[in-house]
Design a protein around this motif. Structure first.
Motif: not given
Length: 368
Positions: A12-13, A40-43
């Motif tokens: 998202l970033e 959050e934190g997963t690729r």
């Protein structure tokens, strides 16, 4: 955007940086398209880059645009597409029949400028504007661009009607501006927008602070210090954003405000959970104290507090012993401030009125 997120593995970033909009806008747009957002934190697992390029090209993007999105020059992107067996369109040919007008309208109403919407959809400014007009969209006047509006918003002497809320939304004003211009409450504006299927806009914050959440917390506790503590900001930063949002300072919590809930665990809470779990298994206080590396007196204190018949009251009192103010307790637990104050006042009253022939431990007064 969805292809880059799902097939290309973009975060998202990265998409926010690519499209020059906020991360929250990217997230909302993807969800509107039915894309499942990763935790959050997963690729994300990315497909071979040429697969992503082929999908983007089939969607109607030019080779130049596809190459730019995937980090390649026009020549390299063209060679990769040819090597993958993709049949290339004659140069200059546009897939007008594949224009996603509903998506174009949603992007414009998010609200983004026509130029930004055109870039995101891979078309010219003129094409995007023509399609919006054909879809019956009322275009926002340039003078009401949210990014350039610096006029002072003065509330009317008499609150305006609900239809005015909808009209102002259509002209590009955000939620706080509408509230100020109509003299209506947050709940009134939210209700009217929801009735018409409209999503409330909130002005972006250059530091990434959720201004709407900040105002909601403030209205429920009427304290800039509490709001600052919960959101890990300075009190001056909170006051500045309250002024920008047109939120007047309050002497008492707004009775119309719903309780705010901003969860968050402090280190002592994890320790309390271990203590209570071990106590439930029948372990002695001394053994628990050694296991969690705290004093036996503190272990006994935690056990005594949570023997209270009302677990909510127990947590309020425990948080109080850890130095949290009533306002912080209310926001952390999602309770009304008056409910927290009532629980604390009730405990204090019992503490003052109960006779004790000997020096009593105040925590024993928690027992019914």
């Amino acid at each position: 955007m969805a292809v880059l997120y799902q097939s290309g593995g973009y975060s998202l970033e990265r998409l926010a940086s690519l499209y020059k909009v906020r991360r929250e806008v990217i997230r909302a747009l993807l969800q509107d398209e039915g894309v499942e957002i990763r935790a959050e934190g997963t690729r994300g697992t990315s497909a071979p880059v040429v697969v992503t390029m082929a999908i983007l090209y089939d969607l109607g993007l030019s080779i130049d645009r596809v190459g730019w999105l995937c980090g390649y020059t026009y020549g390299t992107a063209r060679k990769m597409l040819l090597a993958a067996g993709v049949e290339l369109r004659p140069r200059g040919m546009k897939l007008i029949n594949k224009l996603d007008v509903p998506r174009l309208v949603r992007l414009y109403e998010s609200p983004l400028s026509i130029k930004t919407v055109a870039d995101m959809c891979g078309m010219s400014y003129g094409t995007a504007r023509d399609q919006l007009l054909r879809a019956g969209v009322t275009l926002r006047p340039p003078s009401i661009s949210l990014a350039r509006q610096h006029i002072e918003l003065i509330p009317p002497a008499i609150p305006l009607s609900g239809s005015t809320v909808v009209q102002l939304h259509g002209q590009g004003f955000d939620k706080f501006q509408i509230r100020r211009l109509t003299g209506r409450s947050h709940e009134f504006v939210d209700r009217r927008l929801t009735e018409h299927g409209l999503r409330a806009r909130v002005g972006p914050d250059r530091l990434g602070i959720d201004t709407e959440q900040l105002v909601t917390i403030y209205r429920s506790v009427a304290s800039s210090d509490v709001t600052a503590e919960v959101l890990h900001l300075s009190a001056s930063a909170v006051l500045a954003r309250l002024r920008e949002a047109g939120q007047p300072l309050l002497d008492a919590p707004d009775p119309e405000a719903a309780p705010s809930h901003v969860p968050g665990k402090a280190p002592w809470q994890y320790r309390d959970e271990q203590i209570l779990a071990r106590a439930a298994r029948g372990e002695r206080i001394a053994l628990i104290a050694a296991a969690v590396d705290v004093a036996a007196a503190e272990v006994a204190e935690v056990i005594r507090i949570y023997r209270h018949r009302d677990r909510t009251t127990a947590e309020i009192l425990r948080r109080r012993t850890q130095g949290e103010s009533a306002g912080v307790i209310a926001v952390r637990m999602g309770l009304r401030l008056d409910s927290v104050n009532n629980a604390l006042d009730k405990y204090e009253t019992r503490h003052r009125t109960r006779p004790s022939p000997r020096r009593a431990d105040p925590l024993t007064l928690l027992h019914p």
